[in-house]
Design a protein around this motif. Structure first.
Motif, PDB file in Angstrom:
ATOM      1  N   GLY A  98       0.435  -1.179  -0.068  1.00  0.00           N
ATOM      2  CA  GLY A  98      -0.211  -0.247   0.059  1.00  0.00           C
ATOM      3  C   GLY A  98       0.587   1.355   0.267  1.00  0.00           C
ATOM      4  N   LEU A  99       2.017   0.916  -0.902  1.00  0.00           N
ATOM      5  CA  LEU A  99       2.935   2.225  -0.565  1.00  0.00           C
ATOM      6  C   LEU A  99       4.058   2.504  -1.772  1.00  0.00           C
ATOM      7  N   CYS A 100       4.346   3.671  -2.079  1.00  0.00           N
ATOM      8  CA  CYS A 100       5.016   4.094  -2.536  1.00  0.00           C
ATOM      9  C   CYS A 100       6.570   4.499  -2.846  1.00  0.00           C
ATOM     10  N   GLY A 101       7.258   4.803  -3.268  1.00  0.00           N
ATOM     11  CA  GLY A 101       8.473   5.030  -3.183  1.00  0.00           C
ATOM     12  C   GLY A 101       8.314   6.558  -1.816  1.00  0.00           C
ATOM     13  N   SER A 102       7.610   7.144  -2.348  1.00  0.00           N
ATOM     14  CA  SER A 102       8.048   8.554  -1.442  1.00  0.00           C
ATOM     15  C   SER A 102       7.112   8.455  -0.260  1.00  0.00           C
ATOM     16  N   ASP A 103       6.703   7.548  -0.606  1.00  0.00           N
ATOM     17  CA  ASP A 103       5.826   6.913   1.094  1.00  0.00           C
ATOM     18  C   ASP A 103       6.565   6.628   1.979  1.00  0.00           C
ATOM     19  N   PHE A 104       7.029   5.557   1.405  1.00  0.00           N
ATOM     20  CA  PHE A 104       7.972   5.685   2.298  1.00  0.00           C
ATOM     21  C   PHE A 104       9.327   5.907   2.633  1.00  0.00           C
ATOM     22  N   GLU A 105       9.752   6.912   1.896  1.00  0.00           N
ATOM     23  CA  GLU A 105      10.728   6.986   2.199  1.00  0.00           C
ATOM     24  C   GLU A 105      10.630   9.050   3.894  1.00  0.00           C
ATOM     25  N   VAL A 106       9.037   9.151   3.607  1.00  0.00           N
ATOM     26  CA  VAL A 106       8.727  10.040   4.937  1.00  0.00           C
ATOM     27  C   VAL A 106       8.290   8.788   5.778  1.00  0.00           C
ATOM     28  N   LEU A 107       8.139   7.976   5.813  1.00  0.00           N
ATOM     29  CA  LEU A 107       7.963   6.733   6.905  1.00  0.00           C
ATOM     30  C   LEU A 107       9.659   6.519   7.735  1.00  0.00           C
ATOM     31  N   ASP A 108      10.253   6.138   6.798  1.00  0.00           N
ATOM     32  CA  ASP A 108      11.838   5.636   6.272  1.00  0.00           C
ATOM     33  C   ASP A 108      12.752   7.414   7.356  1.00  0.00           C
ATOM     34  N   VAL A 109      12.606   8.496   6.952  1.00  0.00           N
ATOM     35  CA  VAL A 109      13.038   9.815   7.845  1.00  0.00           C
ATOM     36  C   VAL A 109      12.651   9.708   8.528  1.00  0.00           C
ATOM     37  N   LEU A 110      11.368   9.480   9.590  1.00  0.00           N
ATOM     38  CA  LEU A 110      10.667   9.785  10.391  1.00  0.00           C
ATOM     39  C   LEU A 110      10.993   9.029  11.362  1.00  0.00           C
ATOM     40  N   ARG A 118       4.191  28.231  16.643  1.00  0.00           N
ATOM     41  CA  ARG A 118       2.704  27.458  16.229  1.00  0.00           C
ATOM     42  C   ARG A 118       2.024  27.706  14.629  1.00  0.00           C
ATOM     43  N   ARG A 119       2.602  28.256  14.046  1.00  0.00           N
ATOM     44  CA  ARG A 119       2.894  28.033  12.263  1.00  0.00           C
ATOM     45  C   ARG A 119       3.346  27.117  12.252  1.00  0.00           C
ATOM     46  N   GLY A 120       4.568  26.559  12.406  1.00  0.00           N
ATOM     47  CA  GLY A 120       4.613  24.794  11.338  1.00  0.00           C
ATOM     48  C   GLY A 120       3.635  24.249  13.035  1.00  0.00           C
ATOM     49  N   VAL A 121       4.223  22.842  11.206  1.00  0.00           N
ATOM     50  CA  VAL A 121       3.578  20.768  11.801  1.00  0.00           C
ATOM     51  C   VAL A 121       4.469  20.072  12.168  1.00  0.00           C
ATOM     52  N   ARG A 122       3.999  19.593  13.271  1.00  0.00           N
ATOM     53  CA  ARG A 122       5.089  18.401  13.089  1.00  0.00           C
ATOM     54  C   ARG A 122       4.102  17.579  13.169  1.00  0.00           C
ATOM     55  N   VAL A 123       4.946  16.153  12.546  1.00  0.00           N
ATOM     56  CA  VAL A 123       4.756  14.771  11.713  1.00  0.00           C
ATOM     57  C   VAL A 123       5.467  13.707  12.310  1.00  0.00           C
ATOM     58  N   ALA A 124       4.427  12.673  12.848  1.00  0.00           N
ATOM     59  CA  ALA A 124       5.393  11.626  13.608  1.00  0.00           C
ATOM     60  C   ALA A 124       4.781  10.335  13.208  1.00  0.00           C
ATOM     61  N   LEU A 125       5.558   9.269  13.848  1.00  0.00           N
ATOM     62  CA  LEU A 125       4.659   8.004  13.247  1.00  0.00           C
ATOM     63  C   LEU A 125       3.729   7.483  13.752  1.00  0.00           C
ATOM     64  N   THR A 126       2.601   7.176  13.865  1.00  0.00           N
ATOM     65  CA  THR A 126       1.652   5.873  14.444  1.00  0.00           C
ATOM     66  C   THR A 126       2.470   4.591  14.900  1.00  0.00           C
ATOM     67  N   GLY A 127       1.767   4.211  15.804  1.00  0.00           N
ATOM     68  CA  GLY A 127       2.142   2.472  15.601  1.00  0.00           C
ATOM     69  C   GLY A 127       2.312   1.553  14.436  1.00  0.00           C
ATOM     70  N   LYS A 128       1.372   1.877  14.204  1.00  0.00           N
ATOM     71  CA  LYS A 128       0.726   1.396  12.413  1.00  0.00           C
ATOM     72  C   LYS A 128       1.765   2.048  12.040  1.00  0.00           C
ATOM     73  N   GLY A 129       2.537   3.007  11.841  1.00  0.00           N
ATOM     74  CA  GLY A 129       3.154   3.345  10.857  1.00  0.00           C
ATOM     75  C   GLY A 129       4.110   2.921  10.895  1.00  0.00           C
ATOM     76  N   ARG A 130       4.655   2.668  12.922  1.00  0.00           N
ATOM     77  CA  ARG A 130       6.306   2.300  13.075  1.00  0.00           C
ATOM     78  C   ARG A 130       6.122   1.077  12.668  1.00  0.00           C
ATOM     79  N   LEU A 172       4.342  -0.488   9.891  1.00  0.00           N
ATOM     80  CA  LEU A 172       4.967  -0.378   8.713  1.00  0.00           C
ATOM     81  C   LEU A 172       5.946  -0.652   7.803  1.00  0.00           C
ATOM     82  N   HIS A 173       6.346   0.313   8.258  1.00  0.00           N
ATOM     83  CA  HIS A 173       7.456   0.459   8.548  1.00  0.00           C
ATOM     84  C   HIS A 173       8.713  -0.448   8.724  1.00  0.00           C
ATOM     85  N   VAL A 174       8.347  -1.311   9.808  1.00  0.00           N
ATOM     86  CA  VAL A 174       9.529  -2.862  10.523  1.00  0.00           C
ATOM     87  C   VAL A 174       9.199  -3.254   9.493  1.00  0.00           C
ATOM     88  N   ASP A 175       7.832  -3.630   8.512  1.00  0.00           N
ATOM     89  CA  ASP A 175       7.665  -5.025   8.214  1.00  0.00           C
ATOM     90  C   ASP A 175       8.336  -4.687   6.844  1.00  0.00           C
TER      91      ASP A 175
END
Length: 135
Positions: free
Chosen positions: A41-53, A103-115, A117-120
């Protein structure tokens, strides 16, 4: 004089060919990554974001980056990255929150599900990179 110009032209042509070879390798590798990750359910760019996080996560698994920090590492435009993060959030793989420092910035974090999936998927992505880049 003509010989020096010819040498310069040959060197320039070799540089252009090297550049085009790098672009072709990138395109082939990206296609292979997309094909291998599609079943997850991912593409290369999706994985890159998960991997960076994931790569700089704390021992408790927590980690977050500002969207601008992710953009610097994944080579996507700000708008493309924003759409990608929004999709990953809808799929429950990441969560967005306000940045405490700005306050204008947005932070992004992995969820348990994202973590999870990244491991898999990590071995799948690394296998493609190994196959494509170790010639």
């Amino acid at each position: 004089m003509a010989a020096a110009g010819t040498d310069g032209t040959q060197a320039e042509q070799a540089l252009v060919e090297q550049w085009r070879g790098m672009l072709a390798l990138h395109a082939r590798t990206q296609c292979e990554l997309d094909r291998a990750l599609h079943g997850h359910g991912l593409c290369g760019s999706d994985f890159e974001v998960l991997d960076v996080l994931a790569e700089s996560a704390a021992p408790d698994g927590s980690c977050s980056y500002r969207v601008q920090e992710i953009a610097e590492r994944v080579h996507l435009s700000q708008s493309a990255l924003s759409r990608l993060v929004a999709r990953l959030e809808r799929e429950g793989l990441v969560e967005r929150g306000m940045c405490a420092e700005d306050r204008r910035g947005v932070r992004v974090a992995l969820t348990g599900k994202g973590r999870a999936l990244h491991v898999d998927v990590l071995p799948v992505q690394r296998a493609v990179l190994s196959r494509m880049l170790t010639d």
